[in-house]
Design a protein around this motif. Structure first.
Motif, PDB file in Angstrom:
ATOM      1  N   MET A 106       0.823  -1.203   0.000  1.00 16.13           N
ATOM      2  CA  MET A 106       0.000   0.000   0.000  1.00 16.13           C
ATOM      3  C   MET A 106       0.862   1.259   0.000  1.00 16.13           C
ATOM      4  N   LEU A 107       2.067   1.148   0.570  1.00 17.36           N
ATOM      5  CA  LEU A 107       2.963   2.303   0.640  1.00 17.36           C
ATOM      6  C   LEU A 107       3.320   2.785  -0.769  1.00 17.36           C
ATOM      7  N   GLN A 165       2.941   4.627   6.846  1.00 15.16           N
ATOM      8  CA  GLN A 165       1.907   3.825   7.506  1.00 15.16           C
ATOM      9  C   GLN A 165       2.462   3.177   8.766  1.00 15.16           C
ATOM     10  N   TRP A 166       1.601   3.028   9.733  1.00 16.51           N
ATOM     11  CA  TRP A 166       1.911   2.328  10.977  1.00 16.51           C
ATOM     12  C   TRP A 166       0.799   1.323  11.205  1.00 16.51           C
ATOM     13  N   ASP A 220       6.505  13.920  13.429  1.00 21.74           N
ATOM     14  CA  ASP A 220       7.902  13.957  12.966  1.00 21.74           C
ATOM     15  C   ASP A 220       8.011  13.429  11.540  1.00 21.74           C
ATOM     16  N   LYS A 221       7.310  12.351  11.236  1.00 24.11           N
ATOM     17  CA  LYS A 221       7.341  11.762   9.887  1.00 24.11           C
ATOM     18  C   LYS A 221       6.749  12.729   8.867  1.00 24.11           C
ATOM     19  N   LEU A 222       5.666  13.398   9.251  1.00 21.78           N
ATOM     20  CA  LEU A 222       5.023  14.369   8.363  1.00 21.78           C
ATOM     21  C   LEU A 222       6.001  15.504   8.026  1.00 21.78           C
ATOM     22  N   LYS A 223       6.687  16.009   9.047  1.00 22.10           N
ATOM     23  CA  LYS A 223       7.688  17.076   8.816  1.00 22.10           C
ATOM     24  C   LYS A 223       8.777  16.593   7.874  1.00 22.10           C
ATOM     25  N   THR A 227      -2.353   3.853  11.306  1.00 23.25           N
ATOM     26  CA  THR A 227      -2.317   5.257  10.904  1.00 23.25           C
ATOM     27  C   THR A 227      -1.641   5.361   9.546  1.00 23.25           C
ATOM     28  N   PHE A 228      -2.174   6.247   8.717  1.00 20.59           N
ATOM     29  CA  PHE A 228      -1.618   6.481   7.382  1.00 20.59           C
ATOM     30  C   PHE A 228      -1.433   7.974   7.163  1.00 20.59           C
TER      31      PHE A 228
END
Length: 157
Positions: A1-2, A131-132, A146-149, A119-120
């Motif tokens: 999916m990633l 994704q988590w 942090d990942k979003l940044k 979470t995506f």
């Protein structure tokens, strides 16, 4: 999916207003799936996202929580816990299944079907970029932020 196109969805929010992924085009979307309103882990996660909402908004991100609960249950949860995030109702579990967030779980040796806390992060061009799965709530919202940044920095360089 990633790195694939995010599965499209249209679901009612707590006010029974339909929210569709296509309407959020051009924005970052944090889509998280959780089992049930007003349970300890789910309450912590929703409160953590609410507490960080301003930070996510500065990053041009929308936070959407999804569970099989009804819009009416979502309203009670939001009111009781003073949540500021949008909660979507997936009572027939179509979107949960599309994101593989519904499946076999084990609890005290018993197997059953349920929501797999996931979470995506969906990019402005509607791709799943992070994704988590089987999320542990403690510290999770910080990891997502942090990942979003990091993803935005990569996009801007």
């Amino acid at each position: 999916m990633l790195n694939e196109k995010a599965p499209e969805f249209c679901l009612p929010n707590q006010d029974e207003t339909e929210i569709c992924l296509r309407d959020l085009s051009g924005k970052w979307v944090v889509l998280y799936f959780y089992p049930k309103d007003n349970t300890p882990g789910c309450t912590t996660e929703a409160c953590d996202f609410t507490n960080e909402l301003e930070e996510f908004e500065k990053l041009d991100a929308v936070i959407l929580g999804v569970s099989p609960d009804s819009p009416k249950k979502h309203i009670n949860f939001i009111t009781k816990k003073e949540l500021k995030i949008t909660l979507l109702s997936d009572e027939d579990k179509t979107v949960l299944k599309a994101y593989n967030a519904w499946g076999l779980k084990k609890n005290y040796g018993r197997e059953y079907e349920g929501v797999i806390r996931s979470t995506f992060i969906i990019s402005p061009d509607a791709k799943v970029v992070a994704q988590w799965r089987n999320v542990r709530v403690k510290g999770h919202v910080e990891k997502v932020k942090d990942k979003l940044k990091e993803l935005q920095d990569e996009n801007n360089s």
